[in-house]
Design a protein around this motif. Structure first.
Motif, short mmCIF file in Angstrom:
data_model
loop_
_atom_site.label_atom_id
_atom_site.label_comp_id
_atom_site.label_asym_id
_atom_site.label_seq_id
_atom_site.Cartn_x
_atom_site.Cartn_y
_atom_site.Cartn_z
N ARG A 1 14.65 -10.55 -3.31
CA ARG A 1 14.34 -11.98 -3.30
C ARG A 1 15.01 -12.66 -2.11
N VAL A 2 16.25 -12.23 -1.78
CA VAL A 2 16.95 -12.80 -0.62
C VAL A 2 16.14 -12.55 0.65
N LEU A 3 15.48 -11.39 0.73
CA LEU A 3 14.68 -11.07 1.90
C LEU A 3 13.29 -11.69 1.83
N ALA A 4 13.07 -12.58 0.84
CA ALA A 4 11.76 -13.23 0.66
C ALA A 4 10.65 -12.23 0.40
N ILE A 5 10.99 -11.10 -0.27
CA ILE A 5 9.96 -10.15 -0.69
C ILE A 5 9.77 -10.35 -2.19
N ASP A 6 8.53 -10.54 -2.60
CA ASP A 6 8.24 -10.75 -4.01
C ASP A 6 8.38 -9.42 -4.75
N PRO A 7 9.34 -9.29 -5.68
CA PRO A 7 9.51 -7.99 -6.35
C PRO A 7 8.29 -7.56 -7.14
N ILE A 8 7.52 -8.53 -7.64
CA ILE A 8 6.33 -8.14 -8.40
C ILE A 8 5.28 -7.52 -7.49
N GLU A 9 5.12 -8.15 -6.31
CA GLU A 9 4.16 -7.63 -5.35
C GLU A 9 4.60 -6.26 -4.84
N PHE A 10 5.90 -6.12 -4.58
CA PHE A 10 6.40 -4.94 -3.89
C PHE A 10 6.69 -3.78 -4.86
N LEU A 11 7.20 -4.10 -6.08
CA LEU A 11 7.62 -3.03 -6.98
C LEU A 11 6.74 -2.89 -8.21
N ILE A 12 6.41 -4.01 -8.85
CA ILE A 12 5.78 -3.92 -10.17
C ILE A 12 4.29 -3.62 -10.06
N ALA A 13 3.57 -4.38 -9.21
CA ALA A 13 2.12 -4.19 -9.14
C ALA A 13 1.75 -2.77 -8.72
N PRO A 14 2.42 -2.17 -7.70
CA PRO A 14 2.10 -0.77 -7.38
C PRO A 14 2.31 0.17 -8.55
N ARG A 15 3.34 -0.09 -9.37
CA ARG A 15 3.58 0.79 -10.52
C ARG A 15 2.50 0.62 -11.57
N PHE A 16 2.04 -0.62 -11.77
CA PHE A 16 0.92 -0.85 -12.69
C PHE A 16 -0.29 -0.03 -12.26
N VAL A 17 -0.66 -0.20 -10.99
CA VAL A 17 -1.83 0.51 -10.47
C VAL A 17 -1.61 2.02 -10.62
N GLY A 18 -0.39 2.46 -10.28
CA GLY A 18 -0.07 3.88 -10.35
C GLY A 18 -0.23 4.43 -11.75
N ALA B 1 0.83 -1.21 0.00
CA ALA B 1 0.00 0.00 0.00
C ALA B 1 0.86 1.26 0.00
N ARG B 2 1.92 1.27 0.81
CA ARG B 2 2.73 2.49 0.93
C ARG B 2 3.42 2.81 -0.40
N GLU B 3 3.92 1.76 -1.04
CA GLU B 3 4.59 1.93 -2.34
C GLU B 3 3.59 2.43 -3.39
N THR B 4 2.35 1.91 -3.32
CA THR B 4 1.32 2.35 -4.27
C THR B 4 1.04 3.84 -4.12
N LEU B 5 0.88 4.28 -2.85
CA LEU B 5 0.61 5.70 -2.62
C LEU B 5 1.77 6.55 -3.09
N ALA B 6 3.00 6.11 -2.78
CA ALA B 6 4.18 6.88 -3.19
C ALA B 6 4.22 7.01 -4.70
N ASN B 7 3.90 5.91 -5.41
CA ASN B 7 3.92 5.95 -6.87
C ASN B 7 2.82 6.84 -7.43
N LEU B 8 1.63 6.78 -6.80
CA LEU B 8 0.54 7.63 -7.27
C LEU B 8 0.94 9.10 -7.17
N TYR B 9 1.58 9.46 -6.06
CA TYR B 9 2.00 10.85 -5.89
C TYR B 9 3.04 11.23 -6.94
N LYS B 10 4.04 10.34 -7.09
CA LYS B 10 5.15 10.65 -8.00
C LYS B 10 4.68 10.71 -9.45
N MET B 11 3.78 9.79 -9.82
CA MET B 11 3.35 9.73 -11.22
C MET B 11 2.24 10.71 -11.52
N GLY B 12 1.28 10.84 -10.58
CA GLY B 12 0.11 11.65 -10.86
C GLY B 12 0.33 13.12 -10.55
#
Lengths: 272, 273
Positions: B147-164, B55-66
């Motif tokens: 990935r080493v931290l077991a964070i899915d890059p698609i969930e954390f980076l890509i999907a918020p950018r798509f929504v943004g 959620a936080r990444e999505t909001l940050a992207n919305l601000y930056k892009m919009g």
């Protein structure tokens, strides 16, 4: 207590005013730099050194390598524009005899040059900024200064001349592609025969003059704006990405603003 | 392929073979790129139903892009409206139908030019920036670190950018529609002497309806999808260090522009009149 709030308010006003002023100063400084790049490029066009082969290399890079991209996008654009124009016309009069003539006039006067140049700004502008930007961050520009070669003369001038020539030729070509694609769409979607569609009676000298003025203005604007964005790169490899972005956005904005002024001048100079 | 031609008569045939091989290689590379984009889209969609995005990444992207794109959108829209009126003016003057100016400029602006030019500007600003950012993350191995931290890059980076990107383009197009008509009305007033009331009457007299606005908005969502897919794809597959990021940005911007035109054509025909 009240005093504290009012100080806070004054501070907030002051800082927002300062931010606004800083943005305005940045804008003015950028405009002055851009103007200086343009003037120095013009100076070197007449007074600079000639590097054999540089111009034809840039013409190949800017012109030949954009040919496919521009032909495909402008072909699609031609089909869309005629389809929309046909829909628009059919709401008032179900008569398509003037569709081709009006479309050709709009294409010559505006759409071929402006939309083709927006596509070129994407491809050529990004390429120029990325190339010059990575030369800046790897200190090759400083090396040029050490050799007493002005990067404007050595890098921007050949791109400027190549872009002037190639933008004009590419736009004439892609306008033709867009017109043929439009003719095919008019025949396919609205049953307009080719003989009716190929109707140049509305195109006059004013339209051609405005169209050519736009080609030259955009051809000059794209390399100057993107070259300036490339030369002002800072901050390593991440900065090159930023410079590319700025080049695409600023060249597109330059095209839209120039379009407004040239169209307005054309409208006042050549009344229909 | 790597062996030099043995004797002269073979040179012509080996040239032809090489040309055919190059053609085939570029066809395979094209198919691979398109396939990879669809796979990426499928992966993002799987993260969105049910929504599992940061959620936080999505909001940050919305601000930056919009929010940060507003200045260029305002300038583009105002000038676009003005240009459309200047282009429509010649035709309107020829027929002496000043009441139709609003309709003439509004139809093209709402259905075609405002969504298209806004998408091109957003592709230049947001799409290129997005590719540069993701590409820099890839070449500095930050994806592997996630990935080493077991964070899915698609969930954390890509999907918020798509929504943004998609929601930014939708909202910004709505904004650009309004501003373009505003710019068009005042240009018509200044240049042709058509009062703004006449202009707005031409817009609302029944020749234009909500369907025209909706066509433009549906297009903006499609364009947003194209820009999101191509900018994220070319960011993720960046190779070859810092120069690779520049190449990725270039490829991403060109693919977005080409894809926007292609899908504009398809949606125009699909939505029809």
């Amino acid at each position: 207590m009240k005093n504290v709030y009012s100080t806070k308010f004054v501070n907030a006003t002051e800082s927002s005013l300062a931010a606004l002023g800083a943005a305005a100063i940045d804008l003015a400084a950028g405009a002055r730099e851009l103007y200086s790049v343009f003037v120095r490029t013009l100076y070197y066009v007449f007074r600079g050194r000639r590097e054999p082969g540089a111009l034809s290399r840039q013409m190949y890079e800017i012109g030949n390598r954009s040919l496919l991209f521009l032909s495909v996008t402008m072909g699609f654009l031609g089909m869309i524009l005629v389809y929309q124009a046909g829909l628009q016309a059919s709401r008032i009069v179900p008569d398509f005899t003037m569709l081709g003539a009006t479309y050709l006039e709009l294409l010559v006067r505006d759409f071929a040059a402006s939309l083709g140049a927006l596509m070129l700004a994407t491809r050529v502008g990004a390429g120029i900024a990325a190339e010059i930007g990575s030369m800046v961050v790897t200190e090759q520009i400083d090396a040029l200064y050490m050799c007493a070669a002005d990067p404007i003369d050595f890098l921007i001038k050949p791109r400027f001349l190549a872009s002037l020539a190639m933008t004009t030729s590419l736009i004439v070509w892609s306008g033709t592609v867009a017109f043929l694609a439009g003719a095919a769409t008019a025949w396919f979607a609205f049953g307009v025969p080719f003989a009716t569609f190929f109707n140049p009676q509305l195109v006059d000298a004013g339209d051609i003059a405005v169209g050519l003025a736009k080609c030259l203005a955009y051809g000059a604007a794209i390399p100057i704006v993107s070259g300036y964005c490339g030369l002002s790169t800072f901050g390593g490899s991440a900065g090159v990405g930023l410079a590319t972005t700025r080049a695409v956005v600023n060249s597109s904005l330059a095209i839209i603003v120039l379009n407004f002024f040239i169209s307005g001048a054309g409208f006042l100079l050549f009344p229909a | 392929m790597s062996a030099p031609p043995m004797n002269k008569p073979n040179a012509a045939s080996s040239n032809a073979t090489a040309a055919a091989a190059a053609l085939g290689a570029s066809a395979i590379a094209f198919a691979a790129t398109v396939g990879a984009m669809f796979l990426l889209l499928a992966r993002v969609v799987r993260r969105l139903v049910p929504p599992r995005i940061d959620a936080r990444e999505t909001l940050a992207n919305l601000y930056k892009m919009g929010v940060k794109s507003l200045p260029i959108v305002v300038i583009t829209a105002l000038f676009t409206g003005a240009i459309m009126v200047i282009q429509a003016a010649t035709i309107v003057k020829r027929y002496g139908a000043e009441g139709l100016l609003g309709w003439g400029a509004g139809f093209g602006t709402l259905r075609e030019i405002a969504p298209l030019l806004t998408a091109l500007m957003i592709s230049g600003r947001v799409g290129a920036n997005n590719t540069a950012e993701l590409g820099t993350m890839v070449v500095t191995e930050q994806f592997d670190a996630l990935r080493v931290l077991a964070i899915d890059p698609i969930e954390f980076l890509i999907a918020p950018r798509f929504v943004g990107i998609i929601s930014t383009l939708f909202m910004v197009t709505l904004f650009a529609d309004a501003l373009a008509l505003f710019g068009a009305a005042y240009t018509g007033n200044a240049l042709l002497g058509v009062s703004t009331t006449t202009f707005y009457n031409g817009l609302t007299s029944g020749l234009l309806n909500f369907g025209d606005v909706a066509t433009g908005l549906i297009k903006s969502v499609v364009f947003g999808l194209v820009i999101a897919v191509s900018s994220c794809h070319f960011g993720i597959v960046t190779k070859g260090g810092a120069p690779g990021v520049g190449r990725a940005v270039n490829a991403s911007v060109m693919t977005s522009a080409g894809g926007v035109f292609l899908l504009d054509y398809i949606t125009s025909f699909a939505l029809g009149g």
